[in-house]
Design a protein around this motif. Structure first.
Motif, mmCIF file in Angstrom:
data_model
loop_
_atom_site.group_PDB
_atom_site.id
_atom_site.type_symbol
_atom_site.label_atom_id
_atom_site.label_comp_id
_atom_site.label_asym_id
_atom_site.label_seq_id
_atom_site.Cartn_x
_atom_site.Cartn_y
_atom_site.Cartn_z
ATOM 1 N N ILE A 1 36.366 40.991 44.989
ATOM 2 C CA ILE A 1 37.523 40.094 45.084
ATOM 3 C C ILE A 1 38.761 40.766 44.518
ATOM 4 C CG2 ILE A 1 38.495 37.918 44.249
ATOM 5 C CD1 ILE A 1 35.662 36.752 44.343
ATOM 6 N N SER A 2 38.614 41.432 43.382
ATOM 7 C CA SER A 2 39.741 42.135 42.763
ATOM 8 C C SER A 2 40.291 43.208 43.695
ATOM 9 C CB SER A 2 39.291 42.751 41.435
ATOM 10 O OG SER A 2 40.354 43.439 40.822
ATOM 11 N N ARG A 3 39.414 43.935 44.363
ATOM 12 C CA ARG A 3 39.858 44.970 45.295
ATOM 13 C C ARG A 3 40.571 44.352 46.501
ATOM 14 N NH1 ARG A 3 34.378 48.733 45.436
ATOM 15 N NH2 ARG A 3 34.753 49.861 43.474
ATOM 16 N N LEU A 4 40.040 43.240 47.003
ATOM 17 C CA LEU A 4 40.686 42.585 48.140
ATOM 18 C C LEU A 4 42.100 42.142 47.782
ATOM 19 C CD1 LEU A 4 39.201 39.917 50.522
ATOM 20 C CD2 LEU A 4 41.340 39.462 49.352
ATOM 21 N N GLU B 1 30.997 50.904 52.118
ATOM 22 C CA GLU B 1 32.134 51.809 51.984
ATOM 23 C C GLU B 1 33.439 51.010 51.916
ATOM 24 O OE1 GLU B 1 30.197 53.314 55.715
ATOM 25 O OE2 GLU B 1 29.550 51.787 54.292
ATOM 26 N N LEU B 2 34.338 51.461 51.076
ATOM 27 C CA LEU B 2 35.608 50.747 50.916
ATOM 28 C C LEU B 2 36.397 50.732 52.221
ATOM 29 C CD1 LEU B 2 37.133 49.289 48.679
ATOM 30 C CD2 LEU B 2 38.365 51.410 48.225
ATOM 31 N N ASP C 1 42.947 36.926 37.018
ATOM 32 C CA ASP C 1 41.740 36.154 36.739
ATOM 33 C C ASP C 1 40.487 36.945 37.094
ATOM 34 O OD1 ASP C 1 43.217 34.060 35.815
ATOM 35 O OD2 ASP C 1 43.100 32.869 37.661
ATOM 36 N N ALA C 2 40.530 37.644 38.240
ATOM 37 C CA ALA C 2 39.363 38.426 38.657
ATOM 38 C C ALA C 2 39.072 39.540 37.662
ATOM 39 C CB ALA C 2 39.590 39.006 40.053
ATOM 40 N N VAL C 3 40.121 40.204 37.177
ATOM 41 C CA VAL C 3 39.928 41.282 36.194
ATOM 42 C C VAL C 3 39.412 40.713 34.878
ATOM 43 C CG1 VAL C 3 41.135 43.020 34.804
ATOM 44 C CG2 VAL C 3 41.643 42.804 37.238
ATOM 45 N N PHE C 4 39.983 39.582 34.443
ATOM 46 C CA PHE C 4 39.547 38.971 33.182
ATOM 47 C C PHE C 4 38.080 38.544 33.267
ATOM 48 C CE2 PHE C 4 38.715 34.911 31.031
ATOM 49 C CZ PHE C 4 38.814 35.328 29.718
#
Length: 326
Positions: free
Chosen positions: A201-204, A59-60, A232-235
């Motif tokens: 990682i992107s969410r963090l 869970e987030l 970078d994480a999104v790419f």
């Protein structure tokens, strides 16, 4: 195991908790910690260290939250990236004031790479727990980029095997295609795990960047590094999705080629059955046990029947050949 690091001239150095200056401690690294080590770090910072079961919750709200004036952020890291069977492991980052606590139950290579870079004289500047966390995440992202580059090259090699195979033997070609399906499946599982890690990682990073904590104003350089991390994480996540699409295409293509090979075999049997059907009919007619069959008394009856069977077999074959069915 509890490892501690303090700040020295904007770099981190290993520290002994018993003798280190408490004002310079910036990082507590808990690796497979014992309950006593969890309690020791928790008592120093006034917080509760999450257990492994709590870290593995998906869970987030259980992965990104604030408690006791600290940020608790958990990502899914990968170990064994040099093999075809990477393992997922949770890693929790706890930021309180200027101190970072990491809790992990594996030894991902980016941690060792970050420590080696941060301890160099001209390496990364680590002035606080936040900059240490950013440096670790950068090392993880760099590792992910290398892995995706390697996976892309391997997928290209599989693509060449699928579409440029020169094997003429049907059985061997089918066996090779089945082996390729296994490779494609492993690559697909690898990409799924990589995408999951990149998403966490992107969410963090997005959570940490959007969080408003009283008294926390990171330097401009750190804010820029956080933005670069998020991009970078999104790419890389988008690139992993592209590779996943390519994997799905290769899987469909491989299954299609196997179906074509199987259809070719079925077609050969079907044509053979049709070709030998007229000779069988002729042989069946002259195999009847009737008393009155004039052809049985002919001098040329036997060669005539053989010739008729051969002719009735050749004519369908030539017809199929002309139509391009063979």
């Amino acid at each position: 195991m509890l490892r501690s690091y303090s700040r020295e001239a904007d770099h981190i150095v290993p520290a002994d908790l018993a003798t280190a200056d408490q004002q310079t401690l910036v990082w507590f690294d808990l690796v497979n910690p014992t309950p006593q080590e969890d309690r020791e770090v928790g008592a120093r910072l006034g917080l509760d260290i999450p257990t492994r079961d709590e870290m593995e919750e998906i869970e987030l709200s259980a992965r990104l939250y604030q408690e006791d004036g600290a940020e608790f952020m958990t990502v899914t890291a990968l170990t064994g990236l040099d093999t075809d069977d990477p393992q997922k492991t949770p890693v929790t980052f706890i930021l309180k004031d200027q101190v970072l606590v990491t809790v992990r139950y594996a030894e991902p290579k980016p941690f060792a790479a970050f420590i080696a870079r941060a301890r160099k004289a001209n390496g990364l500047h680590c002035t606080s727990g936040e900059t240490v966390m950013v440096g670790i995440l950068e090392s993880i992202i760099d590792r992910m980029a290398d892995v995706l580059e390697r996976l892309g090259n391997e997928i290209d090699a599989v693509s060449r095997e699928v579409f440029r195979s020169k094997v003429s033997n049907v059985t061997k070609k089918t066996r090779d295609l089945q082996s390729l399906i296994e490779q494609i499946g492993r690559k697909g599982d690898f990409l799924t795990a990589t995408r999951e890690s990149l998403v966490t990682i992107s969410r963090l990073v997005a959570y940490h960047a959007a969080l408003e904590t009283p008294g926390r104003k990171p330097p401009k350089e750190t804010r820029q590094r956080i933005k670069l991390l998020q991009r970078d994480a999104v790419f890389l996540s988008d690139h992993a999705q592209f590779l996943s699409g390519k994997i799905n295409f290769l899987l469909d293509a491989t299954l299609g080629l196997i179906n074509l090979e199987q259809n070719q075999i079925i077609k050969i049997f079907s044509v053979a059955a049709v070709v030998f059907l007229p000779p069988t009919l002729v042989a069946s007619i002259y195999g009847m046990n009737f008393d009155v069959m004039p052809e049985l008394k002919w001098q040329i009856g036997y060669p005539l029947a053989l010739g008729l069977m051969i002719l009735s077999a050749i004519m369908p074959y030539l017809y199929f050949k002309r139509r391009g069915w063979l």
